[in-house]
Design a protein around this motif. Structure first.
Motif, PDB file in Angstrom:
ATOM      1  N   VAL A 254      -6.575  -1.614   4.107  1.00 32.74           N
ATOM      2  CA  VAL A 254      -5.301  -1.132   3.564  1.00 32.74           C
ATOM      3  C   VAL A 254      -5.010   0.253   4.118  1.00 32.74           C
ATOM      4  N   SER A 255      -3.821   0.766   3.834  1.00 34.75           N
ATOM      5  CA  SER A 255      -3.477   2.123   4.252  1.00 34.75           C
ATOM      6  C   SER A 255      -3.978   3.128   3.221  1.00 34.75           C
ATOM      7  N   ILE A 256      -4.006   4.395   3.598  1.00 33.30           N
ATOM      8  CA  ILE A 256      -4.396   5.448   2.663  1.00 33.30           C
ATOM      9  C   ILE A 256      -3.390   5.504   1.516  1.00 33.30           C
ATOM     10  N   ALA A 257      -2.109   5.328   1.824  1.00 32.17           N
ATOM     11  CA  ALA A 257      -1.081   5.300   0.783  1.00 32.17           C
ATOM     12  C   ALA A 257      -1.308   4.110  -0.148  1.00 32.17           C
TER      13      ALA A 257
ATOM     14  N   ARG B 117      -3.220  -5.418   1.157  1.00 33.40           N
ATOM     15  CA  ARG B 117      -3.704  -6.078   2.374  1.00 33.40           C
ATOM     16  C   ARG B 117      -2.584  -6.878   3.029  1.00 33.40           C
ATOM     17  N   ALA B 118      -1.776  -7.550   2.212  1.00 34.23           N
ATOM     18  CA  ALA B 118      -0.639  -8.308   2.743  1.00 34.23           C
ATOM     19  C   ALA B 118       0.366  -7.363   3.388  1.00 34.23           C
ATOM     20  N   THR B 119       0.627  -6.243   2.735  1.00 34.32           N
ATOM     21  CA  THR B 119       1.547  -5.238   3.288  1.00 34.32           C
ATOM     22  C   THR B 119       1.022  -4.725   4.618  1.00 34.32           C
ATOM     23  N   GLN B 120      -0.270  -4.418   4.660  1.00 34.88           N
ATOM     24  CA  GLN B 120      -0.880  -3.902   5.889  1.00 34.88           C
ATOM     25  C   GLN B 120      -0.809  -4.943   7.009  1.00 34.88           C
TER      26      GLN B 120
END
Length: 134
Positions: free
Chosen positions: A71-74, A105-108
């Motif tokens: 995932v991202s840090i955000a 995870r889906a967003t990433q």
């Protein structure tokens, strides 16, 4: 004219970031000193036991936690993870797989797909010959 070679040094926080470790978990002598470029290179080439242990077990800084979770840090922040986590805690989160982690995870994955699509589009545009008079 003679040139004096000065040793390039960095703050411990910068060195910890470059080593991918959580500064607060490093030994006191590392936290209180300055690190030269030569020392940093030596730590990377032949990591001492404390550095090997930190890299293996943590606690890990947020960029490393985010990468291990995919995932991202955000995304970590949105999920409420604001502190460093150990490898054991990261593995437990993966096993638990909370809803926020699935969503991030889906967003990433979407972000990565879009990045690839844009890169390919730009490569196609660069490969095309320019139109005359353009």
């Amino acid at each position: 004219m003679t040139s004096h070679q000065t040793t390039q040094t960095m703050k411990p926080a910068t060195a910890a970031k470059k080593l991918g470790v959580y500064l607060e978990a490093t030994p006191a002598e590392f936290q209180e000193g300055v690190v030269s470029r030569t020392e940093l290179n030596a730590l990377q080439a032949d990591p001492p036991q404390w550095l090997q242990d930190l890299r293996a077990k943590g606690p890990h800084p947020r960029p490393v936690v985010a990468a291990k979770l995919g995932v991202s840090i955000a995304g970590l922040a949105r999920g409420g993870v604001t502190e460093a986590l150990t490898t054991e805690q990261i593995e437990a989160l993966k096993q638990e797989n909370p809803e926020w982690l699935q969503k991030e995870r889906a967003t990433q994955a979407e972000v990565r797909k879009e990045t690839v699509r844009i890169k390919e589009r730009n490569a196609e545009r660069a490969a095309r010959p320019e139109a005359p008079g353009a």
